[in-house]
Scaffold this active site. Structure first.
Site, PDB file in Angstrom:
ATOM      1  N   GLU A   1     104.984  44.721  22.729  1.00 48.15           N
ATOM      2  CA  GLU A   1     105.080  46.134  23.097  1.00 48.15           C
ATOM      3  C   GLU A   1     103.979  46.522  24.092  1.00 48.15           C
ATOM      4  OE1 GLU A   1     107.116  48.236  19.232  1.00 48.15           O
ATOM      5  OE2 GLU A   1     105.045  47.595  19.033  1.00 48.15           O
TER       6      GLU A   1
ATOM      7  N   GLU B   1     109.803  42.259  13.742  1.00 44.28           N
ATOM      8  CA  GLU B   1     109.571  43.266  12.710  1.00 44.28           C
ATOM      9  C   GLU B   1     110.649  43.291  11.630  1.00 44.28           C
ATOM     10  OE1 GLU B   1     107.066  44.806  16.135  1.00 44.28           O
ATOM     11  OE2 GLU B   1     108.896  43.661  15.853  1.00 44.28           O
TER      12      GLU B   1
END
Length: 258
Positions: free
Chosen positions: A112, A132
């Site tokens: 990210e 995730e």
């Protein structure tokens, strides 16, 4: 300091120094990064940023889930940073280019953070991923809303829905990585990007970045008509005249940033 910030020759070098944890970010490192980005934004002498992780294994493995400070559930969502993971994924107030020196794994929040960088240079064994879902979480701080805007949607969904890792050459193929090199050539490759950026007029660089970042949601016609402060400043600058004059005189321009 688990994150260091060094200024050298008008370049900011930001390094995550937790190699024993694959440069994963805990609350301390997160606070340090936010402070560093704010300090960089206030320094008009800097021309670009190089962001990396220490060692030869990982750029950043995302949030440190073993730190004891990792929130879960709705608390995890509610505390998400306004600027995205590491204070960078969504950040739109950093006017100078950010070059990512990807020296290994860039996973979760580490991936990210790269979404907030402008240029990505990776070693050939670097891998990218958003795992995730494999631990019952979501890529909330950039990945879930940014990745499909940066690479094809099917590829982005494949990464997020499977937890699979994207190889460096594939990331380059999909347009996420600018250059892939052997590890021993990584520093030289980054240095070339830095040198090329510094050869350009600093106000032009800032105007280009601001226009690209702030007009992506507009039609080309509306985007072209937008008069941002950075654009006006660049057009009215002394450097605008200096660049043309240097070209005519067949010499290197001397940029003053004014």
């Amino acid at each position: 300091m688990t994150v260091t910030f060094e200024r050298k020759d008008q370049v900011a070098y930001v390094t995550i120094r937790r190699p024993e944890r694959m440069n994963a970010i805990d609350s301390t490192a997160e606070a340090q990064l936010e402070k560093i980005w704010t300090e960089i934004e206030q320094d008009e002498t800097l021309r670009c940023v190089v962001l990396t992780g220490e060692g030869e294994k990982a750029f950043c493995a995302g949030a440190d889930m073993k730190s004891g400070n990792d929130a879960g559930g709705v608390d995890y969502w509610a505390r998400s940073q306004v600027n995205g993971f590491g204070g960078l994924a969504y950040r739109d107030s950093l006017s100078i280019p950010v070059i990512a020196r990807v020296n290994g794994f860039a996973l979760g929040g580490g991936f990210e953070m790269l979404m907030g960088c402008d240029i990505v240079v990776a070693t050939e064994y670097a891998k990218f991923g958003l795992p995730e879902a494999k631990v019952g979480r979501l890529p909330l701080e950039g990945g879930m809303v940014l990745l499909q805007r940066l690479i094809p949607e099917k590829i982005a969904l494949g990464i997020m829905l499977s937890g699979r890792k994207l190889l460096a050459e594939d990331a380059k193929h999909y347009g996420f990585v600018n250059e892939v090199v052997p590890f021993e050539e990584l520093d030289d490759a980054v240095a070339r990007w830095v040198a090329d950026i510094k050869s350009c007029a600093p106000l032009s660089i800032k105007a280009i970045k601001e226009t690209v970042k702030k007009t992506a949601h507009l039609s080309p016609r509306d985007a072209q008509a937008l008069r941002t402060p950075a654009l006006i400043r660049a057009l009215q600058s002394n450097d605008s005249d200096e660049g043309v004059k240097a070209f005519v005189e067949k010499r290197a321009p001397v940029w003053t940033g004014t």
